[in-house]
Design a protein around this motif. Structure first.
Motif, PDB file in Angstrom:
ATOM      1  N   MET A 210       0.820  -1.217   0.000  1.00  0.00           N
ATOM      2  CA  MET A 210       0.000   0.000   0.000  1.00  0.00           C
ATOM      3  C   MET A 210       0.851   1.263   0.000  1.00  0.00           C
ATOM      4  SD  MET A 210      -3.355  -0.916   2.279  1.00  0.00           S
ATOM      5  CE  MET A 210      -2.567  -1.264   3.833  1.00  0.00           C
ATOM      6  N   ALA A 211       2.068   1.170  -0.484  1.00  0.00           N
ATOM      7  CA  ALA A 211       2.992   2.309  -0.453  1.00  0.00           C
ATOM      8  C   ALA A 211       2.452   3.533  -1.190  1.00  0.00           C
ATOM      9  CB  ALA A 211       4.348   1.905  -1.019  1.00  0.00           C
ATOM     10  N   GLU A 212       1.816   3.318  -2.323  1.00  0.00           N
ATOM     11  CA  GLU A 212       1.289   4.452  -3.108  1.00  0.00           C
ATOM     12  C   GLU A 212       0.237   5.229  -2.307  1.00  0.00           C
ATOM     13  OE1 GLU A 212       1.949   5.359  -6.457  1.00  0.00           O
ATOM     14  OE2 GLU A 212       3.593   3.908  -6.532  1.00  0.00           O
ATOM     15  N   GLY A 213      -0.662   4.502  -1.665  1.00  0.00           N
ATOM     16  CA  GLY A 213      -1.697   5.151  -0.867  1.00  0.00           C
ATOM     17  C   GLY A 213      -1.127   5.832   0.363  1.00  0.00           C
ATOM     18  N   MET A 214      -0.180   5.189   1.007  1.00  0.00           N
ATOM     19  CA  MET A 214       0.435   5.795   2.188  1.00  0.00           C
ATOM     20  C   MET A 214       1.258   7.021   1.823  1.00  0.00           C
ATOM     21  SD  MET A 214       1.429   2.637   4.636  1.00  0.00           S
ATOM     22  CE  MET A 214       0.166   1.565   5.289  1.00  0.00           C
ATOM     23  N   ALA A 215       1.844   7.017   0.645  1.00  0.00           N
ATOM     24  CA  ALA A 215       2.611   8.184   0.190  1.00  0.00           C
ATOM     25  C   ALA A 215       1.697   9.408   0.059  1.00  0.00           C
ATOM     26  CB  ALA A 215       3.310   7.878  -1.121  1.00  0.00           C
ATOM     27  N   LEU A 216       0.429   9.196  -0.231  1.00  0.00           N
ATOM     28  CA  LEU A 216      -0.526  10.305  -0.332  1.00  0.00           C
ATOM     29  C   LEU A 216      -0.769  10.975   1.024  1.00  0.00           C
ATOM     30  CD1 LEU A 216      -3.198   8.730  -2.716  1.00  0.00           C
ATOM     31  CD2 LEU A 216      -1.498  10.494  -3.278  1.00  0.00           C
ATOM     32  N   MET A 217      -0.404  10.307   2.109  1.00  0.00           N
ATOM     33  CA  MET A 217      -0.571  10.863   3.450  1.00  0.00           C
ATOM     34  C   MET A 217       0.509  11.891   3.785  1.00  0.00           C
ATOM     35  SD  MET A 217      -1.407   7.360   5.552  1.00  0.00           S
ATOM     36  CE  MET A 217      -1.706   8.178   7.121  1.00  0.00           C
ATOM     37  N   LEU A 218       1.555  11.922   2.995  1.00  0.00           N
ATOM     38  CA  LEU A 218       2.707  12.777   3.290  1.00  0.00           C
ATOM     39  C   LEU A 218       2.568  14.130   2.607  1.00  0.00           C
ATOM     40  CD1 LEU A 218       5.419  10.005   2.921  1.00  0.00           C
ATOM     41  CD2 LEU A 218       4.396  10.886   5.023  1.00  0.00           C
ATOM     42  N   PRO A 219       3.171  15.172   3.192  1.00  0.00           N
ATOM     43  CA  PRO A 219       3.047  16.514   2.603  1.00  0.00           C
ATOM     44  C   PRO A 219       3.712  16.606   1.227  1.00  0.00           C
ATOM     45  CG  PRO A 219       4.474  16.543   4.553  1.00  0.00           C
ATOM     46  CD  PRO A 219       3.940  15.162   4.423  1.00  0.00           C
ATOM     47  N   GLU A 220       3.171  17.500   0.409  1.00  0.00           N
ATOM     48  CA  GLU A 220       3.664  17.699  -0.959  1.00  0.00           C
ATOM     49  C   GLU A 220       5.162  17.978  -1.003  1.00  0.00           C
ATOM     50  OE1 GLU A 220       2.100  17.947  -4.073  1.00  0.00           O
ATOM     51  OE2 GLU A 220       0.310  17.049  -3.204  1.00  0.00           O
ATOM     52  N   TRP A 221       5.660  18.768  -0.062  1.00  0.00           N
ATOM     53  CA  TRP A 221       7.051  19.219  -0.093  1.00  0.00           C
ATOM     54  C   TRP A 221       8.057  18.119   0.272  1.00  0.00           C
ATOM     55  CZ3 TRP A 221       9.133  18.434   4.643  1.00  0.00           C
ATOM     56  CH2 TRP A 221       8.268  18.463   5.743  1.00  0.00           C
ATOM     57  N   LEU A 222       7.586  17.025   0.816  1.00  0.00           N
ATOM     58  CA  LEU A 222       8.499  15.966   1.261  1.00  0.00           C
ATOM     59  C   LEU A 222       8.971  15.129   0.076  1.00  0.00           C
ATOM     60  CD1 LEU A 222       9.632  14.697   3.934  1.00  0.00           C
ATOM     61  CD2 LEU A 222       7.775  13.058   3.747  1.00  0.00           C
ATOM     62  N   PRO A 223      10.295  15.046  -0.133  1.00  0.00           N
ATOM     63  CA  PRO A 223      10.794  14.207  -1.241  1.00  0.00           C
ATOM     64  C   PRO A 223      10.845  12.731  -0.831  1.00  0.00           C
ATOM     65  CG  PRO A 223      12.629  15.285  -0.135  1.00  0.00           C
ATOM     66  CD  PRO A 223      11.360  15.777   0.535  1.00  0.00           C
ATOM     67  N   PHE A 224      10.987  11.873  -1.804  1.00  0.00           N
ATOM     68  CA  PHE A 224      11.189  10.434  -1.584  1.00  0.00           C
ATOM     69  C   PHE A 224      10.070   9.808  -0.745  1.00  0.00           C
ATOM     70  CE2 PHE A 224      15.469  12.422  -1.735  1.00  0.00           C
ATOM     71  CZ  PHE A 224      15.839  11.975  -2.996  1.00  0.00           C
ATOM     72  N   LYS A 225       8.839  10.125  -1.078  1.00  0.00           N
ATOM     73  CA  LYS A 225       7.694   9.654  -0.293  1.00  0.00           C
ATOM     74  C   LYS A 225       7.627   8.127  -0.195  1.00  0.00           C
ATOM     75  CE  LYS A 225       4.699  13.618  -1.203  1.00  0.00           C
ATOM     76  NZ  LYS A 225       5.706  14.432  -1.838  1.00  0.00           N
ATOM     77  N   ILE A 226       7.815   7.428  -1.287  1.00  0.00           N
ATOM     78  CA  ILE A 226       7.748   5.964  -1.262  1.00  0.00           C
ATOM     79  C   ILE A 226       8.841   5.408  -0.350  1.00  0.00           C
ATOM     80  CG2 ILE A 226       7.985   3.848  -2.645  1.00  0.00           C
ATOM     81  CD1 ILE A 226       5.329   5.263  -3.111  1.00  0.00           C
ATOM     82  N   GLU A 227      10.018   5.991  -0.414  1.00  0.00           N
ATOM     83  CA  GLU A 227      11.120   5.543   0.440  1.00  0.00           C
ATOM     84  C   GLU A 227      10.810   5.792   1.914  1.00  0.00           C
ATOM     85  OE1 GLU A 227      11.410   7.308  -2.344  1.00  0.00           O
ATOM     86  OE2 GLU A 227      12.708   6.113  -3.649  1.00  0.00           O
ATOM     87  N   VAL A 228      10.154   6.908   2.201  1.00  0.00           N
ATOM     88  CA  VAL A 228       9.742   7.201   3.583  1.00  0.00           C
ATOM     89  C   VAL A 228       8.744   6.144   4.054  1.00  0.00           C
ATOM     90  CG1 VAL A 228       8.477   8.837   5.052  1.00  0.00           C
ATOM     91  CG2 VAL A 228      10.229   9.675   3.469  1.00  0.00           C
ATOM     92  N   VAL A 229       7.797   5.795   3.197  1.00  0.00           N
ATOM     93  CA  VAL A 229       6.805   4.776   3.544  1.00  0.00           C
ATOM     94  C   VAL A 229       7.498   3.436   3.799  1.00  0.00           C
ATOM     95  CG1 VAL A 229       4.837   3.438   2.675  1.00  0.00           C
ATOM     96  CG2 VAL A 229       4.909   5.920   2.345  1.00  0.00           C
ATOM     97  N   TYR A 230       8.412   3.053   2.935  1.00  0.00           N
ATOM     98  CA  TYR A 230       9.144   1.791   3.134  1.00  0.00           C
ATOM     99  C   TYR A 230       9.945   1.833   4.433  1.00  0.00           C
ATOM    100  CZ  TYR A 230       8.205   0.446  -1.754  1.00  0.00           C
ATOM    101  OH  TYR A 230       7.615   0.101  -2.941  1.00  0.00           O
ATOM    102  N   THR A 231      10.583   2.964   4.712  1.00  0.00           N
ATOM    103  CA  THR A 231      11.392   3.094   5.929  1.00  0.00           C
ATOM    104  C   THR A 231      10.521   2.968   7.176  1.00  0.00           C
ATOM    105  OG1 THR A 231      12.989   4.489   4.769  1.00  0.00           O
ATOM    106  CG2 THR A 231      12.982   4.610   7.179  1.00  0.00           C
ATOM    107  N   THR A 232       9.358   3.620   7.175  1.00  0.00           N
ATOM    108  CA  THR A 232       8.494   3.511   8.350  1.00  0.00           C
ATOM    109  C   THR A 232       7.945   2.088   8.495  1.00  0.00           C
ATOM    110  OG1 THR A 232       6.605   4.394   7.110  1.00  0.00           O
ATOM    111  CG2 THR A 232       7.886   5.959   8.445  1.00  0.00           C
ATOM    112  N   GLY A 233       7.715   1.413   7.377  1.00  0.00           N
ATOM    113  CA  GLY A 233       7.299   0.011   7.442  1.00  0.00           C
ATOM    114  C   GLY A 233       8.375  -0.854   8.084  1.00  0.00           C
ATOM    115  N   ILE A 234       9.617  -0.639   7.674  1.00  0.00           N
ATOM    116  CA  ILE A 234      10.732  -1.382   8.262  1.00  0.00           C
ATOM    117  C   ILE A 234      10.863  -1.054   9.750  1.00  0.00           C
ATOM    118  CG2 ILE A 234      13.255  -1.604   8.258  1.00  0.00           C
ATOM    119  CD1 ILE A 234      13.049  -1.231   5.149  1.00  0.00           C
ATOM    120  N   LEU A 235      10.696   0.215  10.114  1.00  0.00           N
ATOM    121  CA  LEU A 235      10.764   0.599  11.528  1.00  0.00           C
ATOM    122  C   LEU A 235       9.683  -0.089  12.355  1.00  0.00           C
ATOM    123  CD1 LEU A 235      11.563   4.417  11.290  1.00  0.00           C
ATOM    124  CD2 LEU A 235      13.077   2.597  12.103  1.00  0.00           C
TER     125      LEU A 235
END
Length: 161
Positions: free
Chosen positions: A50-75
């Protein structure tokens, strides 16, 4: 809703197993940590499909949204493991409390933008979601605090002294 159902179902199963079986090491707090670990494992794994949908939760200005989603999943997956290791459970508990506070703005943004994370679009429930999510987030924080920091041994004290 699914994370809450997972958390409470696992906890109830472990609680009942302790009552009807002979599991002397299965304390109340261990049951609480196992239940939270199961929930975090479920939610952490869900970050990948669900990375694409979770990336929509992040602010527009934040780069690398998919990577942030993957990182939080790993955390979340690592936190599930950390809760089950006696040497790291307390530190993991504090880190999870901070994590739950830090991800809260993403939940607010998701509600304001009507994010539907499962379908990766903007036709979600909107601000009504916050009426459920705010108490749920507080509940998760309280759960982690109680079972990892306040009462990590799991001994229920009925009387003082």
């Amino acid at each position: 809703m699914k994370p809450l159902i997972c958390l409470l179902t696992v906890f109830l199963i472990l609680f009942l197993a302790k009552k009807v079986g002979h599991f002397p090491r299965l304390t109340l707090s261990l049951s609480g940590r196992i239940a939270m670990a199961c929930m975090l494992l479920m939610t952490g794994i869900s970050h990948f499909p669900m990375a694409e949908g979770m990336a929509l939760m992040l602010p527009e200005w934040l780069p690398f949204k998919i990577e942030v989603v993957y990182t939080t999943g790993i955390l979340e997956i690592l936190s599930a493991i950390g809760l089950l290791m006696p040497s790291t459970q307390r530190l993991t508990g504090w880190m999870l409390i901070i994590f739950f506070f830090l991800i809260f703005p993403a939940n607010i943004l998701a509600a304001l933008n009507h994010v539907n994370i499962q379908e990766a679009n903007l036709n979600g429930p909107g601000s009504a979601y916050l009426w459920f999510r705010v108490p749920l987030q507080v509940f998760f924080i309280g759960w982690v605090w109680y079972f990892t920091i306040k009462n990590p041994s799991g001994e229920v004290k009925l009387t003082e002294g």
